[in-house]
Design an enzyme around this catalytic site. Structure first.
Site, PDB file in Angstrom:
ATOM      1  N   GLU A 101      -4.843   9.707   9.230  1.00  0.00           N
ATOM      2  CA  GLU A 101      -3.430   9.629   9.609  1.00  0.00           C
ATOM      3  C   GLU A 101      -3.113  10.503  10.815  1.00  0.00           C
ATOM      4  O   GLU A 101      -2.194  10.206  11.570  1.00  0.00           O
ATOM      5  CB  GLU A 101      -2.558   9.987   8.422  1.00  0.00           C
ATOM      6  CG  GLU A 101      -2.786   8.965   7.334  1.00  0.00           C
ATOM      7  CD  GLU A 101      -1.559   8.594   6.583  1.00  0.00           C
ATOM      8  OE1 GLU A 101      -0.580   9.323   6.643  1.00  0.00           O
ATOM      9  OE2 GLU A 101      -1.605   7.539   5.926  1.00  0.00           O
ATOM     10  N   HIS A 150      -8.017   3.473   3.744  1.00  0.00           N
ATOM     11  CA  HIS A 150      -8.038   4.224   5.007  1.00  0.00           C
ATOM     12  C   HIS A 150      -9.451   4.362   5.585  1.00  0.00           C
ATOM     13  O   HIS A 150      -9.613   4.551   6.786  1.00  0.00           O
ATOM     14  CB  HIS A 150      -7.527   5.646   4.790  1.00  0.00           C
ATOM     15  CG  HIS A 150      -6.039   5.781   4.838  1.00  0.00           C
ATOM     16  ND1 HIS A 150      -5.213   5.174   3.934  1.00  0.00           N
ATOM     17  CD2 HIS A 150      -5.241   6.470   5.682  1.00  0.00           C
ATOM     18  CE1 HIS A 150      -3.970   5.486   4.219  1.00  0.00           C
ATOM     19  NE2 HIS A 150      -3.955   6.280   5.267  1.00  0.00           N
ATOM     20  N   ASP A 198       0.870  -1.178   0.000  1.00  0.00           N
ATOM     21  CA  ASP A 198       0.000   0.000   0.000  1.00  0.00           C
ATOM     22  C   ASP A 198       0.904   1.225   0.000  1.00  0.00           C
ATOM     23  O   ASP A 198       2.108   1.114   0.252  1.00  0.00           O
ATOM     24  CB  ASP A 198      -0.899  -0.019   1.249  1.00  0.00           C
ATOM     25  CG  ASP A 198      -1.785   1.219   1.336  1.00  0.00           C
ATOM     26  OD1 ASP A 198      -2.334   1.624   0.298  1.00  0.00           O
ATOM     27  OD2 ASP A 198      -1.915   1.794   2.429  1.00  0.00           O
ATOM     28  N   SER A 199       0.306   2.375  -0.237  1.00  0.00           N
ATOM     29  CA  SER A 199       1.086   3.609  -0.162  1.00  0.00           C
ATOM     30  C   SER A 199       1.534   3.905   1.273  1.00  0.00           C
ATOM     31  O   SER A 199       2.412   4.727   1.467  1.00  0.00           O
ATOM     32  CB  SER A 199       0.245   4.769  -0.682  1.00  0.00           C
ATOM     33  OG  SER A 199      -0.968   4.832   0.034  1.00  0.00           O
ATOM     34  N   CYS A 254     -11.209   3.421  -0.480  1.00  0.00           N
ATOM     35  CA  CYS A 254      -9.827   3.736  -0.103  1.00  0.00           C
ATOM     36  C   CYS A 254      -9.581   2.969   1.181  1.00  0.00           C
ATOM     37  O   CYS A 254     -10.446   2.946   2.073  1.00  0.00           O
ATOM     38  CB  CYS A 254      -9.706   5.237   0.139  1.00  0.00           C
ATOM     39  SG  CYS A 254      -8.209   5.712   1.021  1.00  0.00           S
ATOM     40  N   CYS A 291      -4.370  -1.119  -1.946  1.00  0.00           N
ATOM     41  CA  CYS A 291      -4.438   0.340  -2.069  1.00  0.00           C
ATOM     42  C   CYS A 291      -5.499   0.652  -3.125  1.00  0.00           C
ATOM     43  O   CYS A 291      -5.386   0.187  -4.267  1.00  0.00           O
ATOM     44  CB  CYS A 291      -3.071   0.867  -2.504  1.00  0.00           C
ATOM     45  SG  CYS A 291      -3.061   2.630  -2.887  1.00  0.00           S
TER      46      CYS A 291
HETATM   47  N1  DGL Z   1      -3.878   3.828   0.198  1.00  0.00           N
HETATM   48  C1  DGL Z   1      -4.566   4.865  -0.526  1.00  0.00           C
HETATM   49  C2  DGL Z   1      -5.857   4.287  -1.124  1.00  0.00           C
HETATM   50  O1  DGL Z   1      -6.373   3.274  -0.670  1.00  0.00           O
HETATM   51  C3  DGL Z   1      -4.899   6.053   0.359  1.00  0.00           C
HETATM   52  C4  DGL Z   1      -3.709   6.874   0.747  1.00  0.00           C
HETATM   53  C5  DGL Z   1      -3.040   7.550  -0.424  1.00  0.00           C
HETATM   54  O2  DGL Z   1      -3.600   8.494  -0.999  1.00  0.00           O
HETATM   55  O3  DGL Z   1      -1.944   7.112  -0.753  1.00  0.00           O
HETATM   56  O4  DGL Z   1      -6.371   4.847  -2.050  1.00  0.00           O
END
Ligand code: DGL
Length: 267
Positions: A151, A187, A10-11, A185, A73
């Site tokens: 976050e 998050h 993931d990011s 997303c 992600c």
């Molecule tokens: N992990 C990203 C997503 O699920 C969210 C965080 C980001 O923008 O990198 O889209």
């Protein structure tokens, strides 16, 4: 039987929602997680940049013995669409498992999707769901502040700032009278309570990380690639920025990631 680990990337931290579900449904599997914390967020970047980052994340995981890769992600999954960055081992993003579940559970055929700007701009969720069922109507909305709010830990059910942002973002989705909402997303499940309060009890919320984990289980089962170990699997985490920062943020997602083995690694 395959004793190699499941690779998840993931990011940053959001992919831990998939890891949590993997640990629950496949407790004996080892997980190798990569969080690109030095380059988060992906969701505000261009398609080309997201694709380059995704290729590099996959290359990082492939330096380890992994039998499957999950792009946990929403942004990467949406930008990839139907393209797979690996050919020789199974791969899934979070998009198709979530789209399939949403189409299966909706009763009134009205589905909402929320995600990062890159996810919503890609139109991939609409495309995937219309491929499954051309009759569903999809209302999509980018919620760029949510990632930052999560976050920073603004995640309590009574948090006024997150609630205000959510009311604003979710208004068009409520007006569309959806009965199913994809938290597109990884998050967003962390603020699920707030979203649920605003959407009401009748709207089903779909967590793509959880759906991807269930899909991964089915996929490995079908191919006879689950481990036969009877021991509890291990999670090992790699991040591209500081370990302490990851631990601090990870506690909003998964206790194990806050205390387990975390390494900082250049990509
Ligand atoms: N992990 C990203 C997503 O699920 C969210 C965080 C980001 O923008 O990198 O889209």
């Amino acid at each position: 039987m395959d004793q190699n680990a499941i690779g998840v990337f993931d990011s940053g931290f959001g992919g831990l929602t998939a890891v949590k579900e993997l640990n629950r449904i496949l407790p004996n599997e080892n997980i190798i997680y990569f969080g690109d914390t030095a380059r988060i967020p992906y969701g505000t970047r261009s398609r080309e940049t997201v694709l380059r980052y995704a290729r590099e994340d996959v290359a990082f995981l492939r330096r380890h013995p992994v039998k499957m890769i999950i792009a946990a992600c929403g942004t990467v999954s949406s930008v990839l669409g139907t393209n797979s960055p690996v050919e020789d081992i199974p791969f899934t993003g979070v998009l198709f498992p979530a789209a399939e579940t949403a189409c299966a559970v909706t009763k009134n055929g009205r589905i909402g999707v929320i995600g990062t700007p890159a996810t919503i701009r890609s139109g991939s969720y609409e495309h995937a769901m219309h491929t499954i069922n051309s009759d569903v109507s999809v209302t999509a909305m980018a919620c760029p502040l949510f990632v930052h709010l999560v976050e920073y830990g603004y995640t309590n059910r009574d948090n006024k700032i997150t609630r205000l942002a959510a009311e604003e973002y979710l208004e068009p989705i409520r007006n569309a009278q959806v009965d199913t909402l994809i938290l597109g997303c990884t998050h967003y499940p962390i603020i699920r309570d707030i979203i649920a309060d605003i959407m009401g009890d009748d709207v089903k919320l779909i967590s793509p990380g959880e759906e991807a984990a269930k899909f991964a289980k089915r996929c490995l089962e079908e191919r006879g690639m689950l481990t036969d170990s009877k021991e509890k699997g291990r999670n090992v985490y790699y991040v591209s920025d500081s370990v302490s920062m990851f631990r601090e943020n990870a506690k909003h997602f998964l206790e194990d990631a806050a205390h387990g083995q975390v390494f900082s690694s250049r990509i």
